[in-house]
Scaffold this motif. Sequence first.
Motif, PDB file in Angstrom:
ATOM      1  N   HIS A 115       0.818  -1.216   0.000  1.00  0.00           N
ATOM      2  CA  HIS A 115       0.000   0.000   0.000  1.00  0.00           C
ATOM      3  C   HIS A 115       0.853   1.269   0.000  1.00  0.00           C
ATOM      4  O   HIS A 115       2.065   1.235   0.194  1.00  0.00           O
ATOM      5  CB  HIS A 115      -0.973  -0.015   1.178  1.00  0.00           C
ATOM      6  N   THR A 116       0.150   2.380  -0.213  1.00  0.00           N
ATOM      7  CA  THR A 116       0.775   3.693  -0.377  1.00  0.00           C
ATOM      8  C   THR A 116       0.790   4.432   0.958  1.00  0.00           C
ATOM      9  O   THR A 116      -0.109   4.249   1.774  1.00  0.00           O
ATOM     10  CB  THR A 116      -0.049   4.502  -1.406  1.00  0.00           C
ATOM     11  N   ARG A 138       2.003   8.523   2.662  1.00  0.00           N
ATOM     12  CA  ARG A 138       2.511   9.867   2.421  1.00  0.00           C
ATOM     13  C   ARG A 138       3.473  10.189   3.552  1.00  0.00           C
ATOM     14  O   ARG A 138       3.215   9.831   4.702  1.00  0.00           O
ATOM     15  CB  ARG A 138       1.339  10.833   2.422  1.00  0.00           C
ATOM     16  N   LEU A 176       5.642  10.572  -1.608  1.00  0.00           N
ATOM     17  CA  LEU A 176       4.779   9.402  -1.575  1.00  0.00           C
ATOM     18  C   LEU A 176       5.680   8.185  -1.616  1.00  0.00           C
ATOM     19  O   LEU A 176       6.749   8.203  -2.232  1.00  0.00           O
ATOM     20  CB  LEU A 176       3.836   9.393  -2.778  1.00  0.00           C
ATOM     21  N   GLY A 211       5.737   3.575  -1.182  1.00  0.00           N
ATOM     22  CA  GLY A 211       4.966   2.339  -1.159  1.00  0.00           C
ATOM     23  C   GLY A 211       5.717   1.293  -0.362  1.00  0.00           C
ATOM     24  O   GLY A 211       6.943   1.262  -0.360  1.00  0.00           O
ATOM     25  N   VAL A 242       5.121   9.111  -9.379  1.00  0.00           N
ATOM     26  CA  VAL A 242       3.995   8.191  -9.592  1.00  0.00           C
ATOM     27  C   VAL A 242       3.863   7.881 -11.090  1.00  0.00           C
ATOM     28  O   VAL A 242       3.763   8.802 -11.912  1.00  0.00           O
ATOM     29  CB  VAL A 242       2.685   8.804  -9.060  1.00  0.00           C
ATOM     30  N   ARG A 297       2.828   2.497  -9.850  1.00  0.00           N
ATOM     31  CA  ARG A 297       4.137   2.465  -9.181  1.00  0.00           C
ATOM     32  C   ARG A 297       4.464   3.802  -8.549  1.00  0.00           C
ATOM     33  O   ARG A 297       4.181   4.859  -9.114  1.00  0.00           O
ATOM     34  CB  ARG A 297       5.244   2.169 -10.202  1.00  0.00           C
ATOM     35  N   ILE A 298       5.099   3.713  -7.386  1.00  0.00           N
ATOM     36  CA  ILE A 298       5.722   4.891  -6.782  1.00  0.00           C
ATOM     37  C   ILE A 298       7.211   4.582  -6.760  1.00  0.00           C
ATOM     38  O   ILE A 298       7.638   3.666  -6.051  1.00  0.00           O
ATOM     39  CB  ILE A 298       5.189   5.157  -5.371  1.00  0.00           C
ATOM     40  N   VAL A 306       2.261  -0.559  -6.137  1.00  0.00           N
ATOM     41  CA  VAL A 306       1.288  -0.402  -5.052  1.00  0.00           C
ATOM     42  C   VAL A 306      -0.106  -0.808  -5.520  1.00  0.00           C
ATOM     43  O   VAL A 306      -0.390  -0.883  -6.721  1.00  0.00           O
ATOM     44  CB  VAL A 306       1.274   1.047  -4.500  1.00  0.00           C
ATOM     45  N   GLU A 312      -6.403   1.526  -4.148  1.00  0.00           N
ATOM     46  CA  GLU A 312      -6.281   2.607  -3.179  1.00  0.00           C
ATOM     47  C   GLU A 312      -6.201   3.971  -3.870  1.00  0.00           C
ATOM     48  O   GLU A 312      -6.465   5.005  -3.250  1.00  0.00           O
ATOM     49  CB  GLU A 312      -5.012   2.375  -2.354  1.00  0.00           C
ATOM     50  N   TRP A 313      -5.841   3.968  -5.137  1.00  0.00           N
ATOM     51  CA  TRP A 313      -5.766   5.222  -5.887  1.00  0.00           C
ATOM     52  C   TRP A 313      -7.116   5.577  -6.515  1.00  0.00           C
ATOM     53  O   TRP A 313      -7.311   6.693  -6.963  1.00  0.00           O
ATOM     54  CB  TRP A 313      -4.662   5.127  -6.945  1.00  0.00           C
ATOM     55  N   TRP A 345      -4.727  10.989  -3.481  1.00  0.00           N
ATOM     56  CA  TRP A 345      -3.385  11.230  -2.944  1.00  0.00           C
ATOM     57  C   TRP A 345      -2.886  12.538  -3.517  1.00  0.00           C
ATOM     58  O   TRP A 345      -3.259  12.874  -4.616  1.00  0.00           O
ATOM     59  CB  TRP A 345      -2.446  10.074  -3.317  1.00  0.00           C
TER      60      TRP A 345
END
Length: 509
Positions: free
Chosen positions: A258-259, A261, A294, A296, A449, A492-493, A498, A502-503, A508
């Motif tokens: 997961h992501t 911050r 950000l 992951g 991102v 991808r981060i 990720v 969740e996005w 975000w």
Amino acid sequence: MLKQGAAWGLQNVLPYRFIGRNEAEMRVLLIVLALLAGAFLPQTQSVPIPERLFPETGWRVRGRLLEYWNSNGALPVFGLPLGPQRTATTPEGRFAAQQFERERLELHPEQNAPYDVQLGRLGDELLRRQGRDWRAEGRGETMAGRCRRFATTEREVCGPFLRYWQAVGLELGDAGVSERESTALFGLPLTAPRYETNSSGDRVLTQWFERARFELHPNNPAAFQVLLGRLGAELVGEQAPLPPLAIQPEPAAVLQGHTLRINAAVAGATAVRGSLGAAPLAFFADPDGGWRALGGVPVLTPVGTLPLRVEADLPDGRTAVQEVGVRVVDARYRAENINLPQAVRDMLERNKEAIAAERQLVNAIWPQATAERLWSGRFILPAEGRRSSSFGTNRSYNGGPVDSFHEGLDIANAVGTPVVAPARGRVMLAEPDLLVRGGAVILDHGQSVHTGFWHMSAVLVKPGELVEQGQIIGRIGAKGMVTGPHLHWDVRIGMVNVQPDEWLERSWP
Ligand SMILES: [Zn+2]
């Protein structure tokens, strides 16, 4: 197509199996890939110069000086760095030099090791600064114990000072600690022992040497009765304390894959960077004056604590450092074993170089972090269809170890179904027919991102193009190494895959 049944792609079969069995292979492979991938590969082939950041003072020591510091007594002898390596003008000339608490290390590259690093005569310099002429000073206190007389300066060193002088020295290759090794470190005695008030305000028996000041603390444990004065610190003056660096991961506990911050706040920072576990983090200045990244948590990270480290460069050249832990929570991904038939394994083996080259081509794009944030708000699902394989499923192949996972989300639908940009972004890769990934697009949304779209039958964008959220970028297909028509969607981060959902569910950062 490889076989009938559930639609999935093979793009993540290959990461660990074919690349880098050993270093020599890896190097040859890197050279081949550099030729194949050309400008896409980052220029990271040169050997990095060893470097250590000392968080206590915020200064770095690198290269030959670090090696010298490490091999000649390190912290107890030299102390911490008090400034950068820079050109210094001393009574002996101009050298590249670096100031430490107890010594100044000077680089003399024209000399052979170990004489290519020399120590500044800080004791002599400080005495001069105080206006003391040591030659004119008298006999001083008498110290019990054995003495040794130094004819050059006409001084004696006795008792505990002599034992210490003889026990410590630079490493010049002699057996034990030779006289020349002790002399190289401390130099000759300049003053006789006498009571002086040191920088901590204690009145202690003190003797000055060319490069050191010995202080006797008879009430300390035996090993610490002779202490070295902080001559370097006295010469350059005490530095202002480093400003506090506050870092705040949100959330503080993150599911695998997961992501999160990361907010960082430090007064006056000119640049901030960091890492989460082994993955670098790209920080960007926030409009409110803070810094934000950000990150992951990689899917295969064990449950526990993942170190989050942040470094902030300050205008005076120092670097503030802070480290906290991010709690990694079990995401309970399914695990599956995929049996690759012999024919598939043979095909992979035959194509391993092309496959590795393709992976390098896309892997060179993920780490690129552009400062401008192109997206805002939530992402949208890039295609209609049935979710045929979810993100994060742990995978083993042919009964081997679980060393890979499903890196994205699979959406199965008929060939030709539109694929749209989930958010505003710039096209970094637009390939109509890659060997593994088929029709492939990578979008850069800014601030590290990226999203990737594989197996498409048509690619409808060009590299460099800016696409809006909802704009058609391609069509679902069954190109590349797949078992049926589907879109594989990666978020991808940096290099870290990720959870795409969740996005979709929240915005975000
Ligand atoms: Zn997939």
